[in-house]
Design an enzyme around this catalytic site. Structure first.
Site: not given
Ligand code: GDG
Length: 475
Positions: A157, A364
C-alpha cells in the site's frame, strides 16, 4: 471451490456499511470476502503474556474474521518497531527517521513465522491467499517453508523506495528475496514498480521478462494496481442526511469565506507542516485573501507510541498556533486545526463544503483522500483539488493542480489559482477527475488483483530435453 483468504496486520471489516471509521479499503475487502466466502486473518490488536496461536473466529458484518493475539514484545518489536520505526520511514524516504535495530528485525521475523504457523492450517487446497502491506512482506516465504503451495499474492500500500535508500536497510537483500515466494506482487504506481524493478535487476541481478521474474523455479508476476475508493457509494453518501447536516454546519460556520480542506492521519509523510507554511505564504503573497479564506485541517492522531509521531504532533501544534497568533483577527481564525476523527458520512459532507481540497504528502503510496474529495463534490459547483506530485494518486489525477509540496511558493500559487478558478474550468477538471475515480474504483482494483492472482502468468518451463536430443536419447 476456491476461497479468498485476506491477510493484513489489522482486521477491520465494517460492522455497518457507510458509518463509523471503517475506510473504503475495509469495505472493498469485506465485499470481496463475502463474494468468495473467504476469511480475513490478522492480529486482534490485543496482547497476551505468552503467544498461544489460538485463533478467535468471528463473524463481523457477514465476513468471517480469524484473529490472533500477539505478545507485548511482538507489538514493540514487530509493530511499533520494524513496521513503523524502520520500514514506514524508509519506504517514505525518511532514512533520517528509520531505526535499524536488530531486535526489531527479529521481532518482525518471529511474528511473520507465528502468523504463518497459525494461518497455514486454515488454508484449503484451492484457496487464494492475498497478503497486504509492509508488515507482512516475508509471510509467503514462511508459508512456503511450511509446504503451502497455493497461489499467494502481495499488495504494497505504500511506496517502494529508491535502490540506494533500500540498500540502507540491513539485510535488505534477504527481505526482498522473500518476495519471490509470491505469485503476484502488486504496487500502487508505475513509479513504485519501476523502483522495485531497478532493485531486482541491479541488486539481485535477476531479469524481468514482460513483468515476470523467474527465480528458483518460481515465477513472480509484478505489476501496478492503483487502488481506488468505492466512488459511487461515496458520492451517494455525500448527499445523504448526515453528510448534508455536516455540509450545512460547515457552510454556516464559513460565513461566506472560502474553505481549504486537509484530511489526514497525523503522519510526518503527509506534509502537514509544509501545508501550513504554504498556506501562510498565501496570506503573505495575497493579503487580500486574509479574512476571506480559512484552512480546516482534520488530522486524526495515529501511532502515538512512536516518538516521531509525538514530535510531529507537537510541531504542528506549534506552527498552527504561531500562524493563528500572527494573522487572526477578532472574528477570523486562519487555521482550524482539529485532532478528532469523524464519521465517514460526516466527512463526505465536509469534503463537499470545501472549495479547495489540499493534499500535500511528501511521499504517499496512493492517497485516498484525494479521490474521496473528488467523489464528494457537487457536479454543478465542484471544488478544486490541489495535489502533491509525490502522492501515488498524481499518476492518475493529472487534472488536479499538481504541486511540489516542498515549495511553499508553488503551493501558495496553486492555492491562489484554485480559489479564483472560474466555474467552467472547475467543472471541466472535476468531470475528468471524477470519470477516472469512478472507472478505477476499489472494486476494479480488487478484481484486477484477484484475476492476476488466479491466472498462471505462463505455462511452467518445459524441463524435457528438446526433441532432437530426446530422439537421440530414445534411439
Ligand atoms: C495507506 C497509504 C494508501 C482520515 N480521517 C478520518 C478518516 N480518514 C480516512 C480517509 C481515508 C483514509 O483515512 C486515509 O487514507 P490515505 O490513503 O489518505 O492514507 P493512509 O492511511 O496513509 O493509507 C496510502 C492507502 O493505504 C490505501 O492503499 O492510499 O498511500 O499510506 O479513507 O477518509 N475516516 C473517518 N474519519 C476521519 O476522521 N471516518
Amino acid at each position: 471451490m476456491s476461497r479468498l483468504i485476506v491477510v493484513s496486520n489489522r482486521v477491520n471489516p465494517p460492522a455497518d456499511a457507510g458509518v463509523g471509521t471503517a475506510g473504503g479499503l475495509a469495505m472493498a475487502l469485506a465485499a470481496a470476502l463475502r463474494e468468495y466466502s473467504g476469511v480475513w486473518f490478522g492480529w486482534s490488536g490485543e496482547t497476551v503474556e505468552t503467544f498461544s496461536g489460538q485463533i478467535s473466529m468471528q463473524k463481523v458484518g457477514g465476513v468471517t474474521v480469524a484473529l490472533v493475539d500477539l505478545e507485548e514484545q511482538d507489538r514493540e518489536e514487530y509493530y511499533d518497531g520494524y513496521a513503523n520505526k524502520t520500514l514506514w520511514p524508509l519506504f517514505h524516504s525518511r532514512t533520517d527517521l528509520a531505526a535499524f535495530e536488530r531486535s526489531f528485525g527479529e521481532g518482525y521475523e518471529r511474528v511473520n513465522r507465528r502468523f504463518a504457523e497459525t494461518l497455514a492450517p486454515l488454508i484449503g487446497p484451492n484457496d487464494l491467499v492475498w497478503i497486504h502491506d509492509y508488515h507482512l512482506i516475508p509471510l509467503a516465504a514462511e508459508l512456503r517453508r511450511l509446504g503451502v503451495k497455493n497461489r499467494i499474492g502481495f499488495f504494497l500500500h505504500i511506496p517502494w523506495p529508491g535502490r540506494h535508500q533500500m540498500t540502507t536497510l540491513p539485510q535488505h537483500r534477504e527481505l526482498v528475496e522473500t518476495m519471490l515466494a509470491y505469485d503476484v506482487v502488486g504496487f500502487q504506481t508505475n513509479d513504485a514498480l519501476e523502483a522495485f524493478g531497478d532493485y531486482i535487476e541491479r541488486e539481485l541481478e535477476l531479469a524481468i521478462d514482460d513483468g515476470v521474474i523467474t527465480a528458483n523455479g518460481r515465477k513472480t508476476r509484478i505489476g501496478a494496481f492503483p487502488i481506488g475508493i468505492e466512488a459511487q457509494d461515496f458520492a451517494d453518501l455525500a448527499t445523504q442526511d448526515v453528510a448534508r447536516e455536516a455540509f450545512e454546519r460547515v457552510r454556516y460556520s464559513q460565513a461566506g469565506r472560502k474553505m481549504i480542506l486537509g484530511v489526514d492521519r497525523l503522519d510526518y509523510s503527509k506534509g502537514l507542516e509544509e501545508r501550513f507554511l504554504a498556506y501562510e505564504q498565501l496570506l503573505v503573497d495575497h493579503p487580500d485573501w486574509a479574512e476571506h479564506v480559512f484552512l480546516l485541517q482534520i488530522a486524526t492522531p495515529s501511532r502515538d507510541a512512536v516518538q516521531a509521531y509525538q514530535e510531529i504532533r507537537a510541531r504542528l501544534d506549534g506552527v498552527s498556533g504561531r500562524i493563528n497568533g500572527a494573522y487572526a483577527t477578532v472574528d477570523w481564525v486562519p487555521i482550524r486545526y482539529v485532532n478528532r476523527g469523524h464519521r465517514r458520512d460526516e466527512l463526505a459532507g465536509i469534503y463537499r463544503a470545501a472549495q479547495v481540497g489540499l493534499v500535500t504528502p511528501l511521499r504517499d503510496g496512493m492517497n485516498l483522500v484525494a479521490k474521496e474529495y473528488v467523489a464528494a463534490q457537487d457536479p454543478e459547483d465542484p471544488g478544486v483539488l490541489v495535489l502533491s506530485k509525490y502522492a501515488g494518486a498524481a499518476e492518475q489525477m493529472q487534472d488536479a493542480l499538481i504541486i511540489n509540496p516542498f515549495s511553499r511558493e508553488e503551493t501558495s500559487e496553486a492555492l491562489g489559482r484554485a480559489l479564483a478558478m472560474p466555474l467552467k474550468e472547475r467543472i471541466a477538471r472535476w468531470r475528468r477527475l471524477m470519470d477516472g475515480v469512478l472507472a478505477d474504483d476499489v472494486s476494479a482494483w480488487r478484481d484486477r488483483f484477484v484475476a492476476a492472482l488466479r491466472s498462471d502468468p505462463r505455462p511452467a518451463p518445459v524441463l524435457l530435453p528438446p526433441p532432437s536430443e530426446k530422439m537421440a536419447n530414445d534411439g
